[in-house]
Motif scaffolding. Structure first.
Motif, short mmCIF file in Angstrom:
data_model
loop_
_atom_site.label_atom_id
_atom_site.label_comp_id
_atom_site.label_asym_id
_atom_site.label_seq_id
_atom_site.Cartn_x
_atom_site.Cartn_y
_atom_site.Cartn_z
N PRO A 8 37.16 18.37 40.02
CA PRO A 8 37.49 18.28 38.59
C PRO A 8 38.86 18.85 38.24
CG PRO A 8 35.23 19.06 38.88
CD PRO A 8 35.84 19.00 40.24
N GLY A 9 39.26 19.93 38.87
CA GLY A 9 40.49 20.61 38.49
C GLY A 9 41.77 20.05 39.06
N PHE A 10 41.68 19.02 39.89
CA PHE A 10 42.90 18.46 40.48
C PHE A 10 43.88 18.01 39.40
CE2 PHE A 10 40.80 17.04 44.73
CZ PHE A 10 41.11 18.27 45.30
N HIS A 53 43.07 9.37 37.61
CA HIS A 53 42.56 10.28 36.58
C HIS A 53 41.09 9.99 36.29
CE1 HIS A 53 42.29 12.54 32.81
NE2 HIS A 53 41.76 11.46 32.27
N VAL A 54 40.28 11.04 36.33
CA VAL A 54 38.87 10.97 35.95
C VAL A 54 38.65 12.03 34.88
CG1 VAL A 54 36.49 11.27 36.71
CG2 VAL A 54 38.14 10.14 38.21
N PRO A 55 38.21 11.67 33.68
CA PRO A 55 38.14 12.65 32.59
C PRO A 55 37.10 13.73 32.83
CG PRO A 55 37.13 10.58 31.93
CD PRO A 55 37.79 10.32 33.25
N ALA A 56 37.39 14.92 32.30
CA ALA A 56 36.44 16.04 32.31
C ALA A 56 36.80 16.96 31.17
CB ALA A 56 36.50 16.79 33.64
N VAL A 57 35.82 17.68 30.66
CA VAL A 57 36.05 18.67 29.62
C VAL A 57 36.60 19.94 30.28
CG1 VAL A 57 34.99 20.03 27.78
CG2 VAL A 57 34.18 17.70 28.24
N ARG A 58 37.62 20.52 29.70
CA ARG A 58 38.23 21.71 30.28
C ARG A 58 37.20 22.84 30.39
NH1 ARG A 58 43.98 21.69 30.39
NH2 ARG A 58 43.83 23.91 30.86
N ARG A 59 37.27 23.59 31.47
CA ARG A 59 36.29 24.66 31.71
C ARG A 59 36.35 25.75 30.64
NH1 ARG A 59 39.12 26.35 37.36
NH2 ARG A 59 38.73 24.12 37.59
N GLY A 85 32.36 10.17 35.07
CA GLY A 85 33.57 9.39 35.34
C GLY A 85 33.80 9.17 36.82
N LEU A 86 33.46 10.19 37.63
CA LEU A 86 33.59 10.03 39.08
C LEU A 86 32.66 8.94 39.60
CD1 LEU A 86 34.75 11.01 41.78
CD2 LEU A 86 32.95 12.75 41.82
N LEU A 87 31.43 8.91 39.10
CA LEU A 87 30.49 7.86 39.51
C LEU A 87 31.04 6.47 39.20
CD1 LEU A 87 27.10 9.45 38.43
CD2 LEU A 87 27.69 8.72 40.75
N ALA A 88 31.72 6.34 38.06
CA ALA A 88 32.26 5.04 37.68
C ALA A 88 33.47 4.65 38.53
CB ALA A 88 32.65 5.06 36.20
N ALA A 89 34.28 5.63 38.91
CA ALA A 89 35.52 5.34 39.63
C ALA A 89 35.33 5.24 41.14
CB ALA A 89 36.55 6.43 39.32
N TYR A 90 34.31 5.88 41.66
CA TYR A 90 34.13 6.03 43.10
C TYR A 90 33.44 4.81 43.70
CZ TYR A 90 31.75 7.91 47.31
OH TYR A 90 31.24 8.12 48.56
N TRP A 108 26.86 15.69 44.39
CA TRP A 108 25.81 14.68 44.18
C TRP A 108 26.41 13.30 43.93
CZ3 TRP A 108 22.70 18.18 40.30
CH2 TRP A 108 21.96 19.13 41.03
N ALA A 109 27.47 13.25 43.12
CA ALA A 109 28.08 11.95 42.81
C ALA A 109 28.63 11.28 44.06
CB ALA A 109 29.18 12.13 41.76
#
Length: 364
Positions: A8-10, A53-59, A85-90, A108-109
């Motif tokens: 997520p943090g990349f 880019h895969v969206p995520a809410v900031r920690r 988002g990872l599931l959709a992109a991967y 898991w994804a």
């Protein structure tokens, strides 16, 4: 090899795990491997790998959220927000192997059912608990290869998983001794500078560092990092280190000069999975004060003069004074640091993953 690195943090954060895995990905891409990186930040034009880019809410948005299994921290909440988002992109068929250090949701994804399942490589950047524990969500962990970042993890896991002992490293072209530029960071020119590169979380023990430095007459403490305890840390420093403390949040490009602008480096975690910052400080010529453990001695080799029991404040204060008295080296790479270049580390990743791919092919 076609490899995917997902976290997520990349490209959003430049902290230990992100720096380590991106450095490996970049070095592998520059050597000719087909590397894709997925993270929640934005593209960087100087990266050799392909980025998505895969969206995520900031920690930081989750710092006040409740913590419970499997959402045990703000980073776990962030991981959960990243996984849809990872599931959709991967696309599993596009890769020979996938690499992450994030558990459980990214893990898991990446392991979702597929007709062609790439090898699952897990790196113990944030600890080996997922690979070792058998309770709660940890029971779901599985991998084809486990990169152990220290000998303790290797010893604990090599009977259960295919393991390789591979440390982290540093960009030795950027982290090296050299002239300081304190004005660039608003640091005093007439005081000895102690640097701490650390998140403001309990395990990093920033408060203990503030208390110890307050016992020194003239030293200035600068902490490069952020986290949920930032306000508590600032309040304590205002009380104990008035005029002798500064917190910075810097881009990765500024960090080498910050190291070169200090006289000594301290890190207070009792036990790190590895700790890239130790290598960056050592490469920059700084005396390194840290908690004396076999693991840290393995990392630093002969450069262990200033390790001590950091929970003993008088001992820690004495070691800070001794390190400042020695001061930083201002020229030449320290002896022994070459084994931690990212190109060397990436070669070890390549050999390990290629061996696993060959092993799978021979079985089939």
């Amino acid at each position: 090899m076609r490899l995917l690195f997902a976290l997520p943090g990349f490209h959003r954060y430049d902290r230990g795990a992100e720096v380590a895995l991106l450095s490996v990905a970049d070095a592998l891409a520059r050597s000719g491997e087909d590397i894709t990186v997925m993270g929640s930040g934005e593209s960087r034009p100087d990266a050799a790998y392909k980025f998505r880019h895969v969206p995520a809410v900031r920690r930081e948005r989750f710092e006040r959220f409740p913590h419970f299994p499997p959402l045990r921290s703000e980073t776990a909440w962030e991981d959960a927000s990243f996984s849809p988002g990872l599931l959709a992109a991967y696309k599993p068929t596009a890769y020979d192997a996938v690499v992450t250090c994030s558990f459980p949701f990214t893990h898991w994804a990446l392991r979702r059912p597929s007709a062609k399942q790439p090898l699952q490589i897990f790196v113990t950047q944030n600890g080996d608990w997922p690979a070792f524990a058998s309770n709660s969500e940890y029971r779901s962990f599985a991998c084809d290869g486990l990169v152990c970042t220290n000998p303790d993890y290797l010893a604990r896991n090599q009977q259960q998983w295919n393991c390789a002992l591979i440390p982290n490293g540093a960009d030795l072209a950027r982290f090296h001794p050299g002239p300081a530029d304190r004005a660039r960071f608003g640091l005093p020119a007439d005081r000895p500078i102690i640097l701490m590169v650390s998140a403001f979380i309990a395990t990093k023990r920033v408060m203990d560092a503030i208390r110890a430095v307050s016992k020194l007459d003239d030293a200035f403490l600068v902490v490069a990092g952020d986290g949920p305890l930032r306000d508590e840390g600032q309040a304590l420093a205002d009380a104990l280190l008035p005029g002798r403390f500064k917190r910075l949040s810097l881009a990765a490009a500024d960090m080498p000069m910050l190291y070169r602008s200090a006289d000594a480096f301290v890190h207070m975690s009792l036990l790190e999975s590895f700790g890239n910052v130790f290598i960056e400080a050592w490469a920059s010529g700084l005396p390194v004060i840290g908690h004396d453990t076999d693991r840290l001695r393995w990392i630093l080799g002969a450069n262990t003069e200033f390790l001590c029991d950091t929970e003993n404040q008088p001992t820690l204060v004495d070691m800070l004074q001794a390190a400042l008295a020695r001061g930083a080296e201002r020229a030449g790479h320290p002896d022994g640091i070459e084994r931690f270049s990212w190109a060397t580390i990436a070669d070890q990743y390549r050999d390990f993953i290629a061996g696993l791919i060959t092993q799978r092919a021979s079985v089939r």
